[in-house]
Design a protein around this motif. Structure first.
Motif, PDB file in Angstrom:
ATOM      1  N   ARG A 121       0.876  -1.500  -0.335  1.00  0.00           N
ATOM      2  CA  ARG A 121      -0.097   0.358  -0.074  1.00  0.00           C
ATOM      3  C   ARG A 121       0.533   0.828  -0.261  1.00  0.00           C
ATOM      4  O   ARG A 121       0.244   2.371  -0.680  1.00  0.00           O
ATOM      5  N   HIS A 124       2.107   2.448  -3.459  1.00  0.00           N
ATOM      6  CA  HIS A 124       1.045   2.855  -4.004  1.00  0.00           C
ATOM      7  C   HIS A 124       0.944   4.022  -3.934  1.00  0.00           C
ATOM      8  O   HIS A 124      -0.080   4.758  -5.037  1.00  0.00           O
ATOM      9  N   ARG A 126       1.140   7.409  -4.827  1.00  0.00           N
ATOM     10  CA  ARG A 126       1.711   8.319  -6.243  1.00  0.00           C
ATOM     11  C   ARG A 126       3.156   9.143  -6.087  1.00  0.00           C
ATOM     12  O   ARG A 126       3.489   8.834  -7.184  1.00  0.00           O
ATOM     13  N   HIS A 219      -5.974  -6.651  -8.769  1.00  0.00           N
ATOM     14  CA  HIS A 219      -4.889  -5.299  -8.277  1.00  0.00           C
ATOM     15  C   HIS A 219      -3.981  -4.737  -9.500  1.00  0.00           C
ATOM     16  O   HIS A 219      -3.749  -4.314 -10.139  1.00  0.00           O
ATOM     17  N   GLN A 222      -7.049  -3.330 -11.946  1.00  0.00           N
ATOM     18  CA  GLN A 222      -7.357  -2.125 -11.250  1.00  0.00           C
ATOM     19  C   GLN A 222      -6.316  -2.217  -9.573  1.00  0.00           C
ATOM     20  O   GLN A 222      -6.576  -2.437  -9.032  1.00  0.00           O
ATOM     21  N   GLY A 224      -6.225  -0.529  -7.283  1.00  0.00           N
ATOM     22  CA  GLY A 224      -6.305   0.669  -6.151  1.00  0.00           C
ATOM     23  C   GLY A 224      -7.317  -0.506  -4.741  1.00  0.00           C
ATOM     24  O   GLY A 224      -7.135   0.524  -4.017  1.00  0.00           O
ATOM     25  N   TRP A 225      -6.884  -2.171  -5.755  1.00  0.00           N
ATOM     26  CA  TRP A 225      -8.002  -2.524  -4.592  1.00  0.00           C
ATOM     27  C   TRP A 225      -6.695  -3.587  -4.665  1.00  0.00           C
ATOM     28  O   TRP A 225      -5.835  -4.349  -5.046  1.00  0.00           O
ATOM     29  N   TYR A 227      -4.405  -5.564  -1.925  1.00  0.00           N
ATOM     30  CA  TYR A 227      -3.026  -5.468  -1.791  1.00  0.00           C
ATOM     31  C   TYR A 227      -2.486  -6.960  -0.872  1.00  0.00           C
ATOM     32  O   TYR A 227      -1.341  -7.087  -1.503  1.00  0.00           O
ATOM     33  N   THR A 240     -10.475  -2.891   0.736  1.00  0.00           N
ATOM     34  CA  THR A 240      -9.265  -2.683   0.113  1.00  0.00           C
ATOM     35  C   THR A 240     -10.311  -3.605  -0.882  1.00  0.00           C
ATOM     36  O   THR A 240      -9.096  -3.693  -1.466  1.00  0.00           O
ATOM     37  N   ASN A 242     -11.427  -5.493  -4.143  1.00  0.00           N
ATOM     38  CA  ASN A 242     -12.239  -4.839  -5.122  1.00  0.00           C
ATOM     39  C   ASN A 242     -14.210  -5.358  -5.047  1.00  0.00           C
ATOM     40  O   ASN A 242     -13.724  -6.306  -4.701  1.00  0.00           O
TER      41      ASN A 242
END
Length: 265
Positions: A121, A124, A126, A219, A222, A224-225, A227, A240, A242
């Motif tokens: 996480r 990830h 940015r 993952h 997509q 953002g889900w 982890y 978290t 999906n």
């Protein structure tokens, strides 16, 4: 000094050879078994249409070998501490008997899952993603060779877990070896592109606490889900997972005209 450096070099070479052998055995073995030999019988379990190009597989292989060189280099921390008498854990663990042998292995896997979830996480974010994790996500459609396809920073983060664990928790060296074996098996299967985990008759995971191939494949699709590495509980606890995970898993195991793996049981 020279004998010490020779011992360090020998340890590095042994660790690198062992890890490369494990990676090649399971990455090539899973690819050959699922993508070639059993491709037709398992067609109904394929998660995505199409396959990644050969160029991607070659890049993943090269990056994974590079990551293993980082693993072996970071692993010298454990060896140096052990040689210096600053890591008594393996000696202590040896006197704790077979129950602790297997208990420490289970605890190591559970702890690594937590380490992976939270560091995963973190990278990830940015501000860190491009430096630490972009290489792995270039494999939008993963393959067994994606297992260790990391940027240098991510490889170092993953490698740090074993020295930290060995320093803090009494653990025999063979336990660490079994842990690494478990890790590469789950990693290559998790990136295999075929849903191999058993399902209930209504298409839900039979072992819902384990991450399935679909779980990690989502993952990559997509980012953002999902982890988690081995278990689903951190994703469930932290919200978290999906929201379409169960739907996608059911689609992978319950396609029309194809049986759910568990129905024959």
């Amino acid at each position: 000094m020279l004998p010490y450096l020779a011992a360090m070099a020998d340890n590095w070479l042994h660790a690198a050879f062992t890890d490369v052998s494990r990676y090649v055995t399971f990455a090539v073995g899973v690819w050959l078994t699922l993508w070639v030999v059993l491709a037709a019988p398992l067609a109904g379990r394929k998660i995505r249409e199409g396959r990644p190009p050969a160029r991607q597989l070659l890049i993943e292989f090269a990056c994974s070998i590079r990551s293993i060189m980082i693993f072996s280099t970071v692993g010298l921390i454990s060896f140096a501490l052990f040689r210096a008498g600053l890591m008594p854990g393996p000696y202590i663990a040896r006197g704790l008997g077979p129950v602790w042998f297997w208990t420490s292995l289970v605890l190591m896997v559970v702890a690594h899952d937590a380490w992976f979830y939270w560091t995963h996480r973190l990278i990830h974010d940015r501000r860190l993603f491009r430096t630490f994790h972009r290489r792995h996500h270039r494999s939008n459609s993963p393959s067994p060779f994606t297992a260790y396809s990391f940027d240098l920073g991510e490889a170092a983060i993953n490698a740090l877990f074993v020295p930290l664990w060995m320093l803090l928790v009494p653990t025999q060296w063979p336990v660490a070896g079994l842990f690494m074996l478990h890790q590469i098996v789950r990693n290559t299967l998790g990136h295999s592109g075929y849903e191999l985990f058993p399902a209930t008759r209504d298409g839900r995971p039979l072992l819902p606490w384990l991450t399935t191939v679909t779980h990690h494949d989502l993952h990559h699709a997509q980012a953002g889900w999902n982890y988690g590495l081995y278990f689903t509980w951190w994703d469930k606890w932290m919200g978290t997972e999906n929201p379409r995970y169960l739907e996608r898993f059911a689609a992978a195991v319950c396609r029309p005209g194809r049986e759910v793996m568990a129905e024959a049981a």
